[in-house]
Design an enzyme around this catalytic site. Structure first.
Site, PDB file in Angstrom:
ATOM      1  N   GLY A  69       5.670  40.087 -37.214  1.00 52.21           N
ATOM      2  CA  GLY A  69       4.703  39.546 -36.270  1.00 52.21           C
ATOM      3  C   GLY A  69       3.769  38.546 -36.929  1.00 52.21           C
ATOM      4  CB  THR A  70       2.115  38.494 -40.249  1.00 57.27           C
ATOM      5  OG1 THR A  70       1.481  39.762 -40.053  1.00 57.27           O
ATOM      6  CG2 THR A  70       1.199  37.569 -41.020  1.00 57.27           C
ATOM      7  CG  ASN A 172      -4.459  44.927 -33.128  1.00 57.91           C
ATOM      8  OD1 ASN A 172      -4.853  43.947 -32.500  1.00 57.91           O
ATOM      9  ND2 ASN A 172      -4.875  45.187 -34.350  1.00 57.91           N
ATOM     10  CD  GLN A 200       0.097  47.293 -31.554  1.00 57.38           C
ATOM     11  OE1 GLN A 200       0.662  48.243 -31.040  1.00 57.38           O
ATOM     12  NE2 GLN A 200      -0.103  47.221 -32.862  1.00 57.38           N
ATOM     13  CB  SER A 220       6.137  42.997 -35.029  1.00 63.11           C
ATOM     14  OG  SER A 220       6.393  43.755 -36.193  1.00 63.11           O
ATOM     15  CB  CYS A 346      -7.044  45.621 -39.271  1.00 62.90           C
ATOM     16  SG  CYS A 346      -5.476  46.378 -38.874  1.00 62.90           S
TER      17      CYS A 346
HETATM   18  N1  PLP Z   1      -0.235  41.251 -34.209  1.00 57.94           N
HETATM   19  C1  PLP Z   1      -0.634  42.467 -33.803  1.00 57.94           C
HETATM   20  C2  PLP Z   1      -1.351  42.609 -32.501  1.00 57.94           C
HETATM   21  C3  PLP Z   1      -0.363  43.589 -34.579  1.00 57.94           C
HETATM   22  O1  PLP Z   1      -0.773  44.803 -34.161  1.00 57.94           O
HETATM   23  C4  PLP Z   1       0.335  43.421 -35.812  1.00 57.94           C
HETATM   24  C5  PLP Z   1       0.597  44.562 -36.695  1.00 57.94           C
HETATM   25  O2  PLP Z   1      -0.015  45.594 -36.625  1.00 57.94           O
HETATM   26  C6  PLP Z   1       0.739  42.122 -36.177  1.00 57.94           C
HETATM   27  C7  PLP Z   1       0.426  41.068 -35.354  1.00 57.94           C
HETATM   28  C8  PLP Z   1       1.465  41.873 -37.444  1.00 57.94           C
HETATM   29  O3  PLP Z   1       2.835  42.239 -37.343  1.00 57.94           O
HETATM   30  P1  PLP Z   1       3.670  42.534 -38.654  1.00 57.94           P
HETATM   31  O4  PLP Z   1       3.161  43.834 -39.211  1.00 57.94           O
HETATM   32  O5  PLP Z   1       5.091  42.627 -38.194  1.00 57.94           O
HETATM   33  O6  PLP Z   1       3.464  41.387 -39.578  1.00 57.94           O
END
Ligand code: PLP
Length: 402
Positions: A69-70, A172, A200, A220, A346
């Site tokens: 996701g990042t 999240n 999410q 993700s 976070c």
């Molecule tokens: N965006 C949201 C809303 C998330 O909750 C997360 C991970 O917790 C991410 C992005 C990042 O995803 P990834 O862990 O696959 O990099």
């Protein structure tokens, strides 16, 4: 142990391991190779892309597999902003909501620091919702007088058109679900591409990109039973965006590097399974979550629900427990066999209250008492009963100990 931290991650499903296993072992080909093994890998990659496209109602060519996701968020925000500004230098602004994940916040900050974009932050109300009228006003404004991202220097605003906007589908930390269709309509009317982080939302909310109206959407794998380290970005065909990773031109040039076939297969399998289970899972878990929220609020008179009371993810319940510390209740709960997440998990430092709660106007000392309980689709009523009982006892003990 009762695991109430599914929004952090989920285990890889057995069916997913079985689907990906051949591509880690005997079917180990490189999809670019012109022989049988390579062709088998390319076919598996295409099938996985097709599965994901079906889940999103998208064309397979509109999807890029990423490392999670990042990366998908980075590619969407930076890729679209940089490409659109290269085509039209007046597109110098980026709009993000005040409750975005760090993957979006830090990407926006990178665009500001390194590329000179002006970053405007769209506020949310006390329940974490973006008001479509406020969003429309900010899309139309010349830049002066809009909010500014953390770290942005006063007076640095350059004004100009909006290259890209990003508002997450579901939060999240507090689970609030945005009215994405309304926000998409506003963005479309302003001619601005809207990206949404649906990390999410996947597995819980409809992902049909045409109905949502978004230009780009991230997800993700590890939130839906695929491994950590795989994700997906949808970008509507015809939208300008720049790759962040250059090289051999894989993924139609949007992300170079030999494709992670096994993980793409895993994501396709997990997403297809999550989508077919979603209608019944979402209904069942929503009912359980509502019961859990009611019990917690009834049994802990000081508890405060965070996020929207009804427009929220089926599987996320979040509260503040004023007079405690989120971390100490979390540890006490773990001692009692319940695993959850503190609201500040976070944030950069342990003492930093969550930026999401701050944006929702939650007072700093209250924000430091936040806990999030997030459920997998196989959560049971008896697990949540036990969790509510232990939570009430843990908070009572922490309040007594002061
Ligand atoms: N965006 C949201 C809303 C998330 O909750 C997360 C991970 O917790 C991410 C992005 C990042 O995803 P990834 O862990 O696959 O990099």
């Amino acid at each position: 142990m009762i695991f109430l931290d599914a929004a952090a991650t989920t285990p890889v499903r057995r069916e997913v391991i079985e689907a990906m296993f051949p591509f880690l072992t005997n079917q180990f080909g490189n999809p670019s190779s012109h022989h049988e093994l390579g062709e088998a890998a390319a076919a598996a990659l295409a099938a996985a892309r097709e599965q994901c496209a079906t889940a999103l109602g998208a064309h397979p060519e509109e999807l890029t597999f990423t490392s999670g996701g990042t990366e998908a968020d980075n590619l969407a925000l930076k890729g679209i902003a940089l490409a659109r500004r290269a085509a039209d230098p007046s597109l110098n602004r980026v709009l993000i909501s005040a409750v975005e994940h760090p993957a979006i916040v830090e990407s926006a900050d990178h665009l500001r620091r390194i590329h000179g974009f002006e970053v405007c932050v769209v506020p949310v109300d006390a329940q974490g919702l973006v008001d479509p009228d406020v969003f429309a006003g900010m899309l139309a404004a010349s830049g002066a007088g809009s909010g500014s991202a953390a770290g942005e220097q006063d007076g640095a605003a350059a004004g100009g058109g909006v290259a890209v906007a990003s508002v997450m589908y579901a939060n999240n930390e507090v689970g609030t679900v945005q009215d994405l269709s309304a926000l998409s309509a506003v963005a479309a009317a302003a001619g601005v591409p809207l990206h949404s982080d649906a990390v999410q939302a996947a597995g819980w909310l409809p992902l049909d990109v045409a109905r949502l109206g978004v230009t780009a959407l991230s997800m993700s794998g590890h939130k839906i039973g695929a491994p950590k380290g795989v994700g997906l970005l949808y970008v509507r065909g015809g939208t300008l965006y720049e790759p962040l990773i250059h090289g051999g031109g894989q993924e139609r040039g949007t992300r170079s590097g030999t494709e992670n076939v096994a993980f793409a297969v895993a994501l396709g399998t997990a997403l297809a399974m999550a989508e077919s289970a979603r209608p019944s899972a979402a209904g069942r878990v929503t009912a359980l979550r509502e019961g859990f929220m009611r019990r917690v609020l009834a049994e802990i008179p000081t508890a405060q629900l965070t996020g929207h009371p009804t427009r929220r993810l089926p599987n996320v319940a979040s509260f503040c427990f004023p007079g405690t510390s989120g971390e100490s209740v979390l540890l006490e709960l773990e001692r009692r066999g319940i695993v959850c997440s503190s609201g500040s998990a976070c944030a950069a430092g342990a003492d930093e209250p969550s930026a999401v709660l701050s944006a929702m106007g939650v007072e700093r000392t209250v924000a430091q008492t936040a806990l999030r309980f997030s459920f997998a689709s196989d959560i049971t009523a008896s697990e949540l009963d036990a969790a509510a009982t232990e939570l009430a006892a843990a908070v009572e003990r922490m309040l007594r100990l002061g």
